[in-house]
Design a protein around this motif. Structure first.
Motif, short mmCIF file in Angstrom:
data_model
loop_
_atom_site.label_atom_id
_atom_site.label_comp_id
_atom_site.label_asym_id
_atom_site.label_seq_id
_atom_site.Cartn_x
_atom_site.Cartn_y
_atom_site.Cartn_z
N UNK A 65 0.96 -1.16 -0.05
CA UNK A 65 0.28 0.47 0.14
C UNK A 65 0.70 1.56 -0.25
N UNK A 66 0.59 1.83 -1.11
CA UNK A 66 1.06 3.16 -0.86
C UNK A 66 0.07 4.85 -0.68
N UNK A 217 -3.28 1.09 -4.81
CA UNK A 217 -2.23 0.46 -4.74
C UNK A 217 -1.91 0.30 -5.84
N UNK A 218 -0.33 0.05 -6.31
CA UNK A 218 0.21 -0.41 -7.11
C UNK A 218 0.27 -1.82 -7.22
N UNK A 219 -0.11 -2.69 -8.42
CA UNK A 219 0.69 -4.22 -8.26
C UNK A 219 1.35 -4.29 -9.54
N UNK A 243 -14.21 -3.83 -10.99
CA UNK A 243 -14.11 -3.21 -9.52
C UNK A 243 -12.58 -4.05 -9.13
N UNK A 244 -12.60 -3.68 -7.51
CA UNK A 244 -11.14 -4.80 -6.93
C UNK A 244 -11.38 -4.47 -6.11
N UNK A 245 -11.55 -5.73 -4.89
CA UNK A 245 -11.11 -5.78 -3.34
C UNK A 245 -9.82 -5.87 -3.40
N UNK A 246 -9.22 -5.22 -1.91
CA UNK A 246 -8.30 -5.84 -1.09
C UNK A 246 -8.49 -5.70 -0.40
N UNK A 247 -7.79 -7.33 -0.31
CA UNK A 247 -7.88 -7.90 0.96
C UNK A 247 -6.09 -7.76 2.31
N UNK A 248 -7.13 -6.90 3.48
CA UNK A 248 -6.04 -7.23 3.96
C UNK A 248 -5.68 -8.08 5.68
N UNK A 249 -4.53 -8.73 5.58
CA UNK A 249 -4.77 -9.86 7.01
C UNK A 249 -4.73 -9.43 8.19
N UNK A 250 -5.64 -9.86 8.84
CA UNK A 250 -5.92 -9.99 9.75
C UNK A 250 -4.81 -9.75 10.96
N UNK A 251 -4.73 -8.85 12.17
CA UNK A 251 -4.01 -8.94 13.09
C UNK A 251 -4.16 -9.61 14.39
N UNK A 252 -2.76 -10.85 14.85
CA UNK A 252 -3.03 -11.14 15.69
C UNK A 252 -4.50 -12.47 15.39
N UNK A 253 -4.43 -12.87 14.78
CA UNK A 253 -4.87 -14.38 14.80
C UNK A 253 -6.56 -13.73 13.87
N UNK A 254 -6.51 -12.06 14.22
CA UNK A 254 -8.33 -12.19 13.67
C UNK A 254 -8.00 -12.17 12.28
N UNK A 294 1.14 -0.94 4.61
CA UNK A 294 1.17 -2.47 5.28
C UNK A 294 1.35 -3.43 3.11
N UNK A 295 1.69 -4.62 3.47
CA UNK A 295 1.55 -5.27 2.06
C UNK A 295 0.26 -6.18 2.69
N UNK A 296 -0.32 -6.43 1.76
CA UNK A 296 -2.30 -6.57 1.36
C UNK A 296 -2.14 -7.53 0.04
#
Length: 422
Positions: A65-66, A217-219, A243-254, A294-296
């Motif tokens: 993310x930027x 987001x650049x990818x 359309x696009x979707x951005x998936x953000x990994x959960x923090x501390x197992x969330x 963040x890495x997404x």
């Protein structure tokens, strides 16, 4: 003696004949049983006729993310930092005042430049009157041509002085405006690099503002995916319509969270080193729940493979010659067919080789199938995801029953052990 031998031979012949008859009777009894086993009822399972189709892909791409609109505030005038009008980490709006750098000094300069402008305008007014007067005198031959030309030159010098004074006043007003540092964009402001009371000079970094809504987001897209996406764009679809979707990994197992956005840009060249194409997407982030850095993973919706053959993933099994599916012959019997696999597209699996349009493929649960088994083909609804979910539920139920049976067996062994001990 001969009578006894003949009698024994007759008895043996009778016994052999009886055994032969018994064997024949047993074979005749077993034959209907084997025939009954071979004539088991056809197996009911979903069957689909293969046809070329457009398959949507379910692919995601890693990205960092930027925020392209991030701004570093820099002092544009010299002076002492008198005030700071924000708290670090605060959300600021475009135009908000952030710093004050000795404005009285620049206000005094503005006042001086205004006075210079008034003086220049007064001088211009005098020069204009003199030029008009000399023009009248020249017509009466009361002054020389040289004196008239000098009056015109003085007028033009006075006009230039007015323009110079106006420019100096504009510059002074700009410096006065720069003494009040305002936010050029909306976003979250970071730590202040300079404390109140310190002397700053032109070019001194003050703080950084990071816009958080929206996020860019650049990818990198693999070239084949990029070509398929460009094919869709060439059909009249705009990039913003994808359309696009951005998936953000959960923090501390969330749980993972998602943001919705749209495609902004798709590059027109392939990177020689990575064989990928640059793409960008924008996502709304109104609650600032996601931060740059963040890495997404980015998932493009609507990306397809066109004119391909695909079967539900559950229909593919592993055979002796590699991946295989079961197809029906003219007698509705199952036959093995080795295939070459392509990409996985959600619940569908693209088949590169081994199937042709018109083939009838068993797409239901292949458990218990074998070559030559009679099949009662059932219509396939086309919902591969439902097939996979149904199979997963069956497997979960089977696992639960096996676990329950193992638990019951363990309890029985424990009870027997206790009885033996008693």
């Amino acid at each position: 003696m001969k009578k006894m031998i003949h009698s024994r031979r007759a008895s043996l012949m009778t016994l052999v004949a009886a055994l032969a008859l018994a064997a024949c009777g047993q074979e005749q009894a077993e034959a209907p049983q084997q025939g009954a086993q071979q004539e088991s009822p056809p197996h009911k399972v979903e069957v689909a006729e293969v046809a070329r189709q457009d398959i949507p892909l379910d692919k995601s791409y890693p990205s960092l993310l930027r925020s392209d609109d991030e701004v570093t505030l820099v002092a544009r005038v010299n002076g002492f930092l008198e005030e700071r009008h924000f708290e670090p980490g605060q959300m600021v709006e475009e135009g908000d005042r952030l710093y004050t750098i000795e404005p009285d000094l620049y206000q005094a300069t503005v006042n001086q430049r205004e006075a210079d402008l008034q003086s220049a305008r007064a001088e211009l007014s005098r020069a204009q009157r003199d030029a008009q007067r000399f023009e009248q005198l020249l017509s009466q031959n009361s002054v020389s041509r040289q004196q008239y030309d000098q009056a015109l030159a003085d007028q033009r010098v006075a006009q230039a002085n007015v323009a110079q004074a106006e420019a100096a006043l504009t510059s002074a007003n700009l410096d006065l405006g720069y003494s009040q540092v305002t936010a050029p964009v909306s976003g979250m402001i970071g730590l202040s690099q300079i404390n109140v009371g310190n002397l700053v000079t032109s070019g001194t970094e003050l703080a950084t503002i990071t816009p958080l809504d929206p996020l860019e987001v650049r990818f990198q897209l693999p070239q084949r995916d990029a070509f398929e996406l460009r094919r869709q764009l060439s059909d009249g679809i705009q990039a913003a319509d994808i359309s696009a979707r951005l998936s953000i990994p959960g923090i501390s197992g969330g749980e993972d969270s998602e943001l919705e956005g749209h495609l902004d840009f798709l590059g027109s060249s392939v990177d020689r080193d990575t064989s990928t194409v640059q793409a960008t997407a924008t996502f709304e982030n109104p609650e600032a729940s996601v931060l740059p850095g963040q890495f997404v993973r980015v998932r493009i919706e609507g990306l397809k493979r066109f004119d391909v053959i695909a079967v539900p993933e559950i229909a593919v099994t592993q055979g002796l010659m590699g991946p295989q599916v079961y197809v029906l012959d003219e007698e509705n019997k199952a036959r093995e067919r080795t295939v070459t696999l392509g990409e996985l597209a959600g619940p569908w699996l693209i088949i590169q080789d081994g199937l042709a349009p018109g083939d009838r493929v068993i797409v239901g649960d292949p458990a218990g199938l074998e070559a030559g088994r009679a099949i009662d083909p059932q219509p396939f609804s086309g919902n591969a995801e439902a097939l996979v979910e149904e199979r997963e539920q069956e497997q979960s139920q089977e696992q639960a029953e096996e676990a329950q049976a193992l638990e019951g067996a363990a309890e029985g062994q424990t009870a027997e052990g206790e009885e033996g001990t008693q």
